[in-house]
Design a protein around this motif. Structure first.
Motif, PDB file in Angstrom:
ATOM      1  N   ILE A   1      11.083  -7.701  -7.545  1.00 20.86           N
ATOM      2  CA  ILE A   1      10.510  -7.067  -6.358  1.00 20.86           C
ATOM      3  C   ILE A   1      10.157  -5.613  -6.661  1.00 20.86           C
ATOM      4  O   ILE A   1       9.062  -5.143  -6.338  1.00 20.86           O
ATOM      5  N   GLU A   2      11.083  -4.897  -7.286  1.00 20.55           N
ATOM      6  CA  GLU A   2      10.850  -3.491  -7.616  1.00 20.55           C
ATOM      7  C   GLU A   2       9.670  -3.330  -8.564  1.00 20.55           C
ATOM      8  O   GLU A   2       8.838  -2.434  -8.397  1.00 20.55           O
ATOM      9  N   GLN A   3       9.587  -4.206  -9.570  1.00 14.29           N
ATOM     10  CA  GLN A   3       8.505  -4.118 -10.553  1.00 14.29           C
ATOM     11  C   GLN A   3       7.146  -4.379  -9.910  1.00 14.29           C
ATOM     12  O   GLN A   3       6.188  -3.617 -10.128  1.00 14.29           O
ATOM     13  N   ILE A   4       7.058  -5.433  -9.115  1.00 17.53           N
ATOM     14  CA  ILE A   4       5.789  -5.745  -8.451  1.00 17.53           C
ATOM     15  C   ILE A   4       5.394  -4.612  -7.508  1.00 17.53           C
ATOM     16  O   ILE A   4       4.234  -4.204  -7.466  1.00 17.53           O
ATOM     17  N   SER A   5       6.361  -4.092  -6.773  1.00 16.43           N
ATOM     18  CA  SER A   5       6.099  -2.994  -5.848  1.00 16.43           C
ATOM     19  C   SER A   5       5.557  -1.776  -6.588  1.00 16.43           C
ATOM     20  O   SER A   5       4.566  -1.171  -6.168  1.00 16.43           O
ATOM     21  N   GLN A   6       6.203  -1.433  -7.685  1.00 19.26           N
ATOM     22  CA  GLN A   6       5.777  -0.262  -8.451  1.00 19.26           C
ATOM     23  C   GLN A   6       4.395  -0.465  -9.064  1.00 19.26           C
ATOM     24  O   GLN A   6       3.545   0.427  -9.029  1.00 19.26           O
ATOM     25  N   GLN A   7       4.140  -1.651  -9.612  1.00 18.28           N
ATOM     26  CA  GLN A   7       2.859  -1.903 -10.271  1.00 18.28           C
ATOM     27  C   GLN A   7       1.695  -1.992  -9.295  1.00 18.28           C
ATOM     28  O   GLN A   7       0.568  -1.647  -9.637  1.00 18.28           O
ATOM     29  N   THR A   8       1.961  -2.462  -8.075  1.00 16.86           N
ATOM     30  CA  THR A   8       0.883  -2.632  -7.099  1.00 16.86           C
ATOM     31  C   THR A   8       0.756  -1.456  -6.138  1.00 16.86           C
ATOM     32  O   THR A   8      -0.265  -1.328  -5.461  1.00 16.86           O
ATOM     33  N   GLY A   9       1.802  -0.628  -6.066  1.00 14.62           N
ATOM     34  CA  GLY A   9       1.783   0.477  -5.122  1.00 14.62           C
ATOM     35  C   GLY A   9       2.063   0.037  -3.689  1.00 14.62           C
ATOM     36  O   GLY A   9       1.853   0.801  -2.749  1.00 14.62           O
ATOM     37  N   ILE A  10       2.535  -1.190  -3.523  1.00 13.49           N
ATOM     38  CA  ILE A  10       2.877  -1.720  -2.202  1.00 13.49           C
ATOM     39  C   ILE A  10       4.373  -1.497  -1.994  1.00 13.49           C
ATOM     40  O   ILE A  10       5.164  -1.748  -2.899  1.00 13.49           O
ATOM     41  N   SER A  11       4.747  -1.052  -0.795  1.00 13.00           N
ATOM     42  CA  SER A  11       6.170  -0.857  -0.529  1.00 13.00           C
ATOM     43  C   SER A  11       6.908  -2.194  -0.639  1.00 13.00           C
ATOM     44  O   SER A  11       6.311  -3.261  -0.462  1.00 13.00           O
TER      45      SER A  11
END
Length: 70
Positions: free
Chosen positions: A33-43
Protein backbone atom coordinates in the motif's frame (compact mmCIF):
# COMPACT_ATOMS: atom_id res chain seq x y z
CA UNK A 1 -17.01 28.03 25.19
CA UNK A 2 -14.57 27.40 22.34
CA UNK A 3 -14.32 23.93 20.83
CA UNK A 4 -11.05 22.01 21.08
CA UNK A 5 -9.20 20.97 17.91
CA UNK A 6 -10.34 17.35 18.50
CA UNK A 7 -13.98 18.45 18.75
CA UNK A 8 -13.68 20.61 15.62
CA UNK A 9 -12.14 17.71 13.67
CA UNK A 10 -14.77 15.24 14.92
CA UNK A 11 -17.58 17.60 13.91
CA UNK A 12 -16.02 18.18 10.48
CA UNK A 13 -15.50 14.46 9.85
CA UNK A 14 -19.06 13.62 10.92
CA UNK A 15 -20.37 16.33 8.58
CA UNK A 16 -18.39 14.81 5.67
CA UNK A 17 -19.34 11.21 6.54
CA UNK A 18 -15.80 10.25 7.55
CA UNK A 19 -15.19 7.49 10.13
CA UNK A 20 -11.96 6.03 11.47
CA UNK A 21 -11.46 2.35 10.60
CA UNK A 22 -8.52 0.21 11.66
CA UNK A 23 -7.31 -3.11 10.26
CA UNK A 24 -4.59 -5.55 11.17
CA UNK A 25 -2.72 -6.26 7.94
CA UNK A 26 0.36 -8.29 7.12
CA UNK A 27 3.52 -6.20 6.89
CA UNK A 28 3.92 -7.02 3.20
CA UNK A 29 0.41 -5.72 2.47
CA UNK A 30 1.15 -2.48 4.32
CA UNK A 31 4.43 -2.12 2.42
CA UNK A 32 2.57 -2.68 -0.86
CA UNK A 33 0.00 0.00 0.00
CA UNK A 34 2.77 2.42 0.96
CA UNK A 35 4.75 1.69 -2.22
CA UNK A 36 1.78 2.13 -4.55
CA UNK A 37 0.78 5.31 -2.73
CA UNK A 38 4.26 6.77 -3.01
CA UNK A 39 4.71 5.81 -6.67
CA UNK A 40 1.31 7.13 -7.76
CA UNK A 41 1.11 10.16 -5.49
CA UNK A 42 -2.31 8.98 -4.26
CA UNK A 43 -2.93 9.08 -0.52
CA UNK A 44 -3.18 5.70 1.19
CA UNK A 45 -6.80 6.31 2.17
CA UNK A 46 -7.72 7.30 -1.39
CA UNK A 47 -5.83 4.27 -2.73
CA UNK A 48 -7.85 1.94 -0.47
CA UNK A 49 -11.09 3.72 -1.44
CA UNK A 50 -10.36 3.34 -5.16
CA UNK A 51 -9.40 -0.31 -4.73
CA UNK A 52 -12.68 -1.06 -2.92
CA UNK A 53 -14.66 0.80 -5.58
CA UNK A 54 -12.92 -1.19 -8.34
CA UNK A 55 -13.53 -4.47 -6.51
CA UNK A 56 -17.20 -3.56 -6.07
CA UNK A 57 -17.54 -2.84 -9.79
CA UNK A 58 -15.79 -6.11 -10.66
CA UNK A 59 -18.25 -8.10 -8.54
CA UNK A 60 -21.13 -5.78 -9.53
CA UNK A 61 -21.76 -4.86 -5.90
CA UNK A 62 -23.16 -1.48 -4.94
CA UNK A 63 -22.87 0.11 -1.52
CA UNK A 64 -26.57 -0.54 -0.88
CA UNK A 65 -26.50 -4.20 -1.92
CA UNK A 66 -23.33 -5.48 -0.29
CA UNK A 67 -23.22 -9.26 -0.10
CA UNK A 68 -20.43 -11.41 1.30
CA UNK A 69 -17.93 -12.80 -1.17
CA UNK A 70 -17.73 -16.60 -1.45
Amino acid sequence: MALSRVQINAKSEAKRGIKVKSFKLHESTIAHIEQISQQTGISQSRLITQAIEMLGKHYQVTAKSVTPLP
